[in-house]
Design a protein around this motif. Structure first.
Motif, PDB file in Angstrom:
ATOM      1  N   SER A 112       0.857  -1.188   0.000  1.00 25.85           N
ATOM      2  CA  SER A 112       0.000   0.000   0.000  1.00 25.85           C
ATOM      3  C   SER A 112       0.893   1.238   0.000  1.00 25.85           C
ATOM      4  N   ILE A 113       0.387   2.308  -0.601  1.00 27.01           N
ATOM      5  CA  ILE A 113       1.129   3.562  -0.689  1.00 27.01           C
ATOM      6  C   ILE A 113       0.203   4.699  -0.272  1.00 27.01           C
ATOM      7  N   MET A 114       0.577   5.425   0.757  1.00 26.75           N
ATOM      8  CA  MET A 114      -0.173   6.615   1.153  1.00 26.75           C
ATOM      9  C   MET A 114       0.385   7.820   0.404  1.00 26.75           C
ATOM     10  N   VAL A 115      -0.490   8.610  -0.176  1.00 30.70           N
ATOM     11  CA  VAL A 115      -0.096   9.806  -0.915  1.00 30.70           C
ATOM     12  C   VAL A 115      -0.524  11.037  -0.117  1.00 30.70           C
ATOM     13  N   ASN A 116       0.436  11.912   0.141  1.00 32.54           N
ATOM     14  CA  ASN A 116       0.205  13.170   0.866  1.00 32.54           C
ATOM     15  C   ASN A 116      -0.252  12.964   2.307  1.00 32.54           C
ATOM     16  N   GLU A 117       0.377  11.998   2.978  1.00 35.62           N
ATOM     17  CA  GLU A 117       0.196  11.938   4.426  1.00 35.62           C
ATOM     18  C   GLU A 117       1.197  12.924   5.017  1.00 35.62           C
ATOM     19  N   GLU A 118       2.138  12.501   5.858  1.00 35.07           N
ATOM     20  CA  GLU A 118       3.168  13.407   6.358  1.00 35.07           C
ATOM     21  C   GLU A 118       4.192  13.690   5.269  1.00 35.07           C
ATOM     22  N   ASP A 119       4.457  12.679   4.439  1.00 32.76           N
ATOM     23  CA  ASP A 119       5.338  12.812   3.280  1.00 32.76           C
ATOM     24  C   ASP A 119       4.517  12.635   2.009  1.00 32.76           C
ATOM     25  N   HIS A 120       5.109  12.978   0.878  1.00 31.04           N
ATOM     26  CA  HIS A 120       4.383  12.822  -0.395  1.00 31.04           C
ATOM     27  C   HIS A 120       3.993  11.365  -0.620  1.00 31.04           C
ATOM     28  N   LEU A 121       4.928  10.454  -0.380  1.00 36.19           N
ATOM     29  CA  LEU A 121       4.665   9.030  -0.549  1.00 36.19           C
ATOM     30  C   LEU A 121       5.144   8.272   0.682  1.00 36.19           C
ATOM     31  N   ARG A 122       4.323   7.352   1.142  1.00 37.12           N
ATOM     32  CA  ARG A 122       4.764   6.390   2.149  1.00 37.12           C
ATOM     33  C   ARG A 122       4.434   5.012   1.609  1.00 37.12           C
ATOM     34  N   ILE A 123       5.474   4.336   1.164  1.00 29.83           N
ATOM     35  CA  ILE A 123       5.348   3.040   0.510  1.00 29.83           C
ATOM     36  C   ILE A 123       5.531   1.960   1.558  1.00 29.83           C
ATOM     37  N   GLN A 124       4.596   1.037   1.662  1.00 26.32           N
ATOM     38  CA  GLN A 124       4.752  -0.009   2.673  1.00 26.32           C
ATOM     39  C   GLN A 124       4.395  -1.383   2.125  1.00 26.32           C
ATOM     40  N   SER A 125       5.049  -2.366   2.711  1.00 29.31           N
ATOM     41  CA  SER A 125       4.717  -3.764   2.443  1.00 29.31           C
ATOM     42  C   SER A 125       4.597  -4.463   3.783  1.00 29.31           C
ATOM     43  N   ILE A 126       3.566  -5.275   3.925  1.00 30.97           N
ATOM     44  CA  ILE A 126       3.318  -5.958   5.189  1.00 30.97           C
ATOM     45  C   ILE A 126       3.041  -7.428   4.932  1.00 30.97           C
ATOM     46  N   TYR A 127       3.747  -8.297   5.654  1.00 31.74           N
ATOM     47  CA  TYR A 127       3.664  -9.749   5.467  1.00 31.74           C
ATOM     48  C   TYR A 127       3.261 -10.413   6.782  1.00 31.74           C
ATOM     49  N   PRO A 128       2.566 -11.538   6.704  1.00 31.75           N
ATOM     50  CA  PRO A 128       2.194 -12.255   7.930  1.00 31.75           C
ATOM     51  C   PRO A 128       3.403 -12.917   8.581  1.00 31.75           C
ATOM     52  N   GLY A 129       3.388 -13.004   9.901  1.00 30.90           N
ATOM     53  CA  GLY A 129       4.476 -13.662  10.612  1.00 30.90           C
ATOM     54  C   GLY A 129       5.757 -12.831  10.611  1.00 30.90           C
ATOM     55  N   PHE A 130       6.854 -13.482  10.930  1.00 35.81           N
ATOM     56  CA  PHE A 130       8.156 -12.830  11.064  1.00 35.81           C
ATOM     57  C   PHE A 130       8.878 -12.891   9.726  1.00 35.81           C
ATOM     58  N   GLN A 131       8.593 -11.913   8.848  1.00 37.31           N
ATOM     59  CA  GLN A 131       9.130 -11.924   7.484  1.00 37.31           C
ATOM     60  C   GLN A 131       9.609 -10.531   7.076  1.00 37.31           C
ATOM     61  N   LEU A 132      10.472  -9.937   7.875  1.00 39.18           N
ATOM     62  CA  LEU A 132      10.971  -8.610   7.559  1.00 39.18           C
ATOM     63  C   LEU A 132      11.730  -8.587   6.237  1.00 39.18           C
ATOM     64  N   ASP A 133      12.517  -9.612   5.959  1.00 37.10           N
ATOM     65  CA  ASP A 133      13.293  -9.632   4.719  1.00 37.10           C
ATOM     66  C   ASP A 133      12.387  -9.661   3.494  1.00 37.10           C
ATOM     67  N   SER A 134      11.310 -10.453   3.559  1.00 34.64           N
ATOM     68  CA  SER A 134      10.372 -10.519   2.432  1.00 34.64           C
ATOM     69  C   SER A 134       9.657  -9.188   2.248  1.00 34.64           C
ATOM     70  N   ALA A 135       9.259  -8.567   3.359  1.00 36.78           N
ATOM     71  CA  ALA A 135       8.589  -7.272   3.283  1.00 36.78           C
ATOM     72  C   ALA A 135       9.528  -6.216   2.703  1.00 36.78           C
ATOM     73  N   TRP A 136      10.802  -6.253   3.119  1.00 37.65           N
ATOM     74  CA  TRP A 136      11.783  -5.301   2.590  1.00 37.65           C
ATOM     75  C   TRP A 136      12.005  -5.513   1.096  1.00 37.65           C
ATOM     76  N   GLU A 137      12.166  -6.745   0.685  1.00 37.35           N
ATOM     77  CA  GLU A 137      12.401  -7.029  -0.732  1.00 37.35           C
ATOM     78  C   GLU A 137      11.254  -6.507  -1.598  1.00 37.35           C
ATOM     79  N   GLN A 138      10.015  -6.748  -1.142  1.00 31.58           N
ATOM     80  CA  GLN A 138       8.857  -6.294  -1.902  1.00 31.58           C
ATOM     81  C   GLN A 138       8.776  -4.771  -1.933  1.00 31.58           C
ATOM     82  N   CYS A 139       8.963  -4.132  -0.782  1.00 35.92           N
ATOM     83  CA  CYS A 139       8.886  -2.682  -0.703  1.00 35.92           C
ATOM     84  C   CYS A 139       9.980  -2.023  -1.542  1.00 35.92           C
ATOM     85  N   ASP A 140      11.163  -2.581  -1.513  1.00 45.22           N
ATOM     86  CA  ASP A 140      12.292  -2.051  -2.279  1.00 45.22           C
ATOM     87  C   ASP A 140      12.030  -2.142  -3.778  1.00 45.22           C
ATOM     88  N   GLN A 141      11.409  -3.224  -4.218  1.00 48.28           N
ATOM     89  CA  GLN A 141      11.100  -3.378  -5.635  1.00 48.28           C
ATOM     90  C   GLN A 141      10.110  -2.312  -6.108  1.00 48.28           C
TER      91      GLN A 141
END
Length: 355
Positions: A112-141
């Protein structure tokens, strides 16, 4: 609509998914703060500039491999906006003063991407369980695709410019949402929280900054983004979160050894209230569900599945309740319907087991 249908149609997909250590970790999230060069931050921008950011954000995320859809916040009904907050897809601030704001969602809601919240874009990825690396890889892409089409405000010396100074640098906020009932019951969280703070991390409630840890659910996240790489920030959070997970597991085993009968009584009493209550506030429901969930995880309550409790933790929130109920409700109506929904859900689950 039956309860299972309600879950399939309302609950966020990441909340229904499975992942590593998901008996304790509900989800792992990576968020990147980004701003368009030569445009003031949203708080200082004109209506025309905010509209420009919406247009270029829409264009930059159209026709790409991530299947992202653009929605103007002003065109989303109020209840649906509140659902987005409860799903952790947007912040509470994003649904206030919605003119010239937007949300961009992937169909499976992992991005999900928030437009014009505190910043112009806030790009986020959220995964179930303990998967920070997967969330980072997706968000970075996703960030890479957008950066090819937009020019970010960036300095080689400081990194990404952000509205809040604590986000300057990588602009990365990594967080892990955890269910820590025994550390809460035994008051060990009073020791864990300051210890985690000393390590440069923050411990917050269910919806992040400024919110309480209701139902023993906490978010642990980094506080600073300057001076460290994204990988270093994520690795540090993983290390600390892993230790908290181990502490909760150790505390669970200890309480089983030293006070199993009392814990079993406590969890079954909670189940009894949930099974019979006619009025339930949001906070009481969360606390009782947390205790029953613990009993299921520890094998004390064998009649239910943990996924049932996770679903109810979501479905008993105000916007979800009204969505499932199909109408707007005041606080008293929600409290009555919340109790009814919980009773029906538990009854259906017990019948499925008996069958």
């Amino acid at each position: 609509m039956s309860v299972p249908e309600a879950v399939n149609n309302v609950v966020a997909k990441w909340m229904k998914g499975r992942g590593p250590d998901d008996e304790i970790v509900l989800g792992s999230r990576i968020r990147l703060a980004r701003n368009v060069t030569k445009v003031p931050f949203p708080a200082a921008a004109t209506e025309e500039q905010l509209g420009h950011v919406c247009e270029i954000a829409k264009s930059a995320t159209a026709d790409n491999k991530f299947n992202l859809d653009y929605f103007a916040m002003a065109h989303i009904p109020q209840l649906e906006r509140e659902l987005l907050v409860e799903k952790h897809l947007v912040s509470p601030q994003q649904i206030q003063n919605v003119h010239r704001k937007a949300v961009i969602l992937r169909k499976d809601e992992l991005v999900s991407i928030m437009v014009n919240e505190e910043d112009h874009l806030r790009i986020q990825s959220i995964y179930p369980g303990f998967q920070l690396d997967s969330a980072w890889e997706q968000c970075d892409q996703v960030d890479d695709v957008i950066s090819e089409r937009l020019e970010y405000a960036f300095s080689q010396g400081l990194g990404y410019f952000t509205a809040c100074p604590t986000n300057v640098g990588t602009g990365l906020r990594a967080s892990v949402m955890m269910h820590l009932p025994v550390l809460s019951i035994t008051k060990q969280m009073q020791r864990v929280i300051p210890a985690v703070n000393k390590l440069g991390l923050a411990v917050r409630g269910l919806y992040g900054e400024g919110t309480e840890a209701v139902g023993s659910i906490y978010q642990v996240s980094n506080q600073l983004t300057l001076g460290h790489s994204e990988q270093e920030i994520i690795a540090h959070l993983e290390t600390v979160a892993r230790r908290i997970i181990e502490q909760e597991k150790e505390a669970r085993q200890q309480i089983l050894t030293m006070g199993k009968a009392r814990l079993e009584d406590r969890t079954y009493r909670a189940l009894g209230v949930l099974s019979q209550a006619r009025v339930l506030s949001s906070q009481e429901a969360m606390q009782l569900l947390s205790e029953v969930w613990l009993g299921v995880d520890l094998g004390l309550i064998k009649e239910l599945d943990a996924q049932i409790l996770k679903s109810l933790v979501v479905l008993t929130r105000a916007a979800h309740l009204q969505k499932v109920g199909g109408k707007t409700m005041d606080t008293e109506e929600r409290d009555v319907y919340r109790a009814e929904l919980v009773r029906e859900y538990i009854r259906s689950a017990l019948m499925d087991i008996d069958a």
